[in-house]
Scaffold this motif. Structure first.
Motif, mmCIF file in Angstrom:
data_model
loop_
_atom_site.group_PDB
_atom_site.id
_atom_site.type_symbol
_atom_site.label_atom_id
_atom_site.label_comp_id
_atom_site.label_asym_id
_atom_site.label_seq_id
_atom_site.Cartn_x
_atom_site.Cartn_y
_atom_site.Cartn_z
ATOM 1 N N ILE A 16 58.742 -17.214 60.543
ATOM 2 C CA ILE A 16 58.860 -18.461 59.790
ATOM 3 C C ILE A 16 60.301 -18.715 59.345
ATOM 4 O O ILE A 16 60.541 -19.491 58.437
ATOM 5 N N SER A 17 61.241 -18.082 59.984
ATOM 6 C CA SER A 17 62.646 -18.335 59.673
ATOM 7 C C SER A 17 63.044 -19.695 60.238
ATOM 8 O O SER A 17 62.390 -20.214 61.147
ATOM 9 N N PRO A 18 64.106 -20.304 59.715
ATOM 10 C CA PRO A 18 64.533 -21.610 60.242
ATOM 11 C C PRO A 18 64.821 -21.600 61.741
ATOM 12 O O PRO A 18 64.485 -22.551 62.434
ATOM 13 N N VAL A 19 65.402 -20.507 62.228
ATOM 14 C CA VAL A 19 65.711 -20.449 63.665
ATOM 15 C C VAL A 19 64.428 -20.461 64.486
ATOM 16 O O VAL A 19 64.309 -21.185 65.480
ATOM 17 N N SER A 20 63.432 -19.702 64.060
ATOM 18 C CA SER A 20 62.158 -19.668 64.780
ATOM 19 C C SER A 20 61.455 -21.017 64.729
ATOM 20 O O SER A 20 60.905 -21.475 65.723
ATOM 21 N N LEU A 21 61.471 -21.646 63.569
ATOM 22 C CA LEU A 21 60.813 -22.947 63.436
ATOM 23 C C LEU A 21 61.481 -24.005 64.304
ATOM 24 O O LEU A 21 60.798 -24.820 64.936
ATOM 25 N N VAL A 22 62.803 -24.004 64.354
ATOM 26 C CA VAL A 22 63.513 -24.963 65.208
ATOM 27 C C VAL A 22 63.181 -24.696 66.671
ATOM 28 O O VAL A 22 62.912 -25.627 67.438
ATOM 29 N N ALA A 23 63.172 -23.435 67.069
ATOM 30 C CA ALA A 23 62.853 -23.094 68.465
ATOM 31 C C ALA A 23 61.427 -23.519 68.816
ATOM 32 O O ALA A 23 61.184 -24.055 69.909
ATOM 33 N N ILE A 24 60.487 -23.320 67.907
ATOM 34 C CA ILE A 24 59.097 -23.720 68.154
ATOM 35 C C ILE A 24 58.989 -25.242 68.277
ATOM 36 O O ILE A 24 58.347 -25.758 69.190
ATOM 37 N N CYS A 25 59.635 -25.961 67.363
ATOM 38 C CA CYS A 25 59.588 -27.437 67.402
ATOM 39 C C CYS A 25 60.241 -27.978 68.670
ATOM 40 O O CYS A 25 59.698 -28.889 69.316
ATOM 41 N N TRP A 26 61.390 -27.439 69.050
ATOM 42 C CA TRP A 26 62.065 -27.899 70.270
ATOM 43 C C TRP A 26 61.226 -27.563 71.496
ATOM 44 O O TRP A 26 61.122 -28.359 72.417
ATOM 45 N N GLY A 27 60.663 -26.365 71.513
ATOM 46 C CA GLY A 27 59.813 -25.970 72.643
ATOM 47 C C GLY A 27 58.613 -26.890 72.790
ATOM 48 O O GLY A 27 58.278 -27.330 73.895
ATOM 49 N N ALA A 28 57.957 -27.201 71.668
ATOM 50 C CA ALA A 28 56.803 -28.105 71.709
ATOM 51 C C ALA A 28 57.222 -29.502 72.151
ATOM 52 O O ALA A 28 56.531 -30.145 72.946
ATOM 53 N N THR A 29 58.348 -29.979 71.656
ATOM 54 C CA THR A 29 58.840 -31.306 72.039
ATOM 55 C C THR A 29 59.126 -31.368 73.538
ATOM 56 O O THR A 29 58.709 -32.320 74.215
ATOM 57 N N CYS A 30 59.829 -30.379 74.053
ATOM 58 C CA CYS A 30 60.158 -30.353 75.484
ATOM 59 C C CYS A 30 58.897 -30.223 76.338
ATOM 60 O O CYS A 30 58.773 -30.883 77.373
ATOM 61 N N LEU A 31 57.949 -29.399 75.909
ATOM 62 C CA LEU A 31 56.706 -29.214 76.654
ATOM 63 C C LEU A 31 55.910 -30.512 76.718
ATOM 64 O O LEU A 31 55.454 -30.928 77.786
ATOM 65 N N ILE A 32 55.760 -31.195 75.589
ATOM 66 C CA ILE A 32 54.989 -32.434 75.560
ATOM 67 C C ILE A 32 55.679 -33.525 76.376
ATOM 68 O O ILE A 32 55.032 -34.257 77.123
ATOM 69 N N ALA A 33 57.006 -33.634 76.255
ATOM 70 C CA ALA A 33 57.738 -34.635 77.045
ATOM 71 C C ALA A 33 57.629 -34.339 78.536
ATOM 72 O O ALA A 33 57.448 -35.259 79.347
ATOM 73 N N THR A 34 57.714 -33.071 78.918
ATOM 74 C CA THR A 34 57.586 -32.685 80.325
ATOM 75 C C THR A 34 56.198 -33.006 80.849
ATOM 76 O O THR A 34 56.043 -33.558 81.939
ATOM 77 N N LEU A 35 55.173 -32.681 80.067
ATOM 78 C CA LEU A 35 53.803 -32.992 80.482
ATOM 79 C C LEU A 35 53.589 -34.498 80.607
ATOM 80 O O LEU A 35 52.948 -34.966 81.540
ATOM 81 N N ALA A 36 54.116 -35.243 79.654
ATOM 82 C CA ALA A 36 53.945 -36.703 79.681
ATOM 83 C C ALA A 36 54.623 -37.316 80.901
ATOM 84 O O ALA A 36 54.084 -38.243 81.513
ATOM 85 N N LEU A 37 55.787 -36.808 81.272
ATOM 86 C CA LEU A 37 56.489 -37.340 82.449
ATOM 87 C C LEU A 37 55.873 -36.834 83.754
ATOM 88 O O LEU A 37 55.865 -37.542 84.754
ATOM 89 N N ALA A 38 55.331 -35.619 83.742
ATOM 90 C CA ALA A 38 54.751 -35.053 84.952
ATOM 91 C C ALA A 38 53.359 -35.625 85.242
ATOM 92 O O ALA A 38 52.949 -35.699 86.403
ATOM 93 N N LEU A 39 52.630 -36.003 84.195
ATOM 94 C CA LEU A 39 51.264 -36.514 84.354
ATOM 95 C C LEU A 39 51.130 -37.909 83.737
ATOM 96 O O LEU A 39 50.435 -38.088 82.733
ATOM 97 N N PRO A 40 51.769 -38.912 84.330
ATOM 98 C CA PRO A 40 51.740 -40.244 83.707
ATOM 99 C C PRO A 40 50.344 -40.858 83.651
ATOM 100 O O PRO A 40 50.071 -41.684 82.799
ATOM 101 N N GLU A 41 49.427 -40.440 84.546
ATOM 102 C CA GLU A 41 48.073 -40.993 84.510
ATOM 103 C C GLU A 41 47.278 -40.465 83.309
ATOM 104 O O GLU A 41 46.370 -41.124 82.834
ATOM 105 N N THR A 42 47.651 -39.303 82.796
ATOM 106 C CA THR A 42 46.990 -38.749 81.614
ATOM 107 C C THR A 42 47.545 -39.367 80.337
ATOM 108 O O THR A 42 46.803 -39.698 79.421
ATOM 109 N N PHE A 43 48.851 -39.527 80.281
ATOM 110 C CA PHE A 43 49.525 -40.119 79.126
ATOM 111 C C PHE A 43 49.894 -41.557 79.494
ATOM 112 O O PHE A 43 51.055 -41.875 79.726
ATOM 113 N N ASP A 44 48.892 -42.433 79.555
ATOM 114 C CA ASP A 44 49.124 -43.773 80.064
ATOM 115 C C ASP A 44 49.960 -44.653 79.143
ATOM 116 O O ASP A 44 50.491 -45.665 79.564
#
Length: 83
Positions: A16-44
């Protein structure tokens, strides 16, 4: 003379350190953006919004990287300000 801190420079990072929280938030953001761009029919809604704003995939990626860079800069400046 200042007293030395008891924390070792090689101590593990707390989950729960700031570095870990930033890494988790950035990782989640990149993962969701990648999924949204890779599967446009799912994220219409994403293609609709990108078309409405006239954003290409490259512009979307560049804006995302700029946003993450700004967030990193804010984190670093805030960290230095609190020390």
């Amino acid at each position: 003379m200042r007293a030395l801190s008891s924390a070792s420079p090689m101590s593990p990072v707390s989950p729960i350190s700031p570095v870990s929280l930033v890494a988790i938030c950035w990782g989640a953001t990149c993962l969701i953006a990648t999924l949204a761009l890779a599967l446009p029919e799912t994220f219409d809604l994403l293609p609709v919004l990108m078309h409405r704003e006239a954003l290409t995939d490259k512009a979307f990626a560049a804006l995302g990287m700029a946003w993450l860079g700004l967030a990193g800069l804010v984190f670093v400046i805030g960290n230095y300000a609190c020390q």
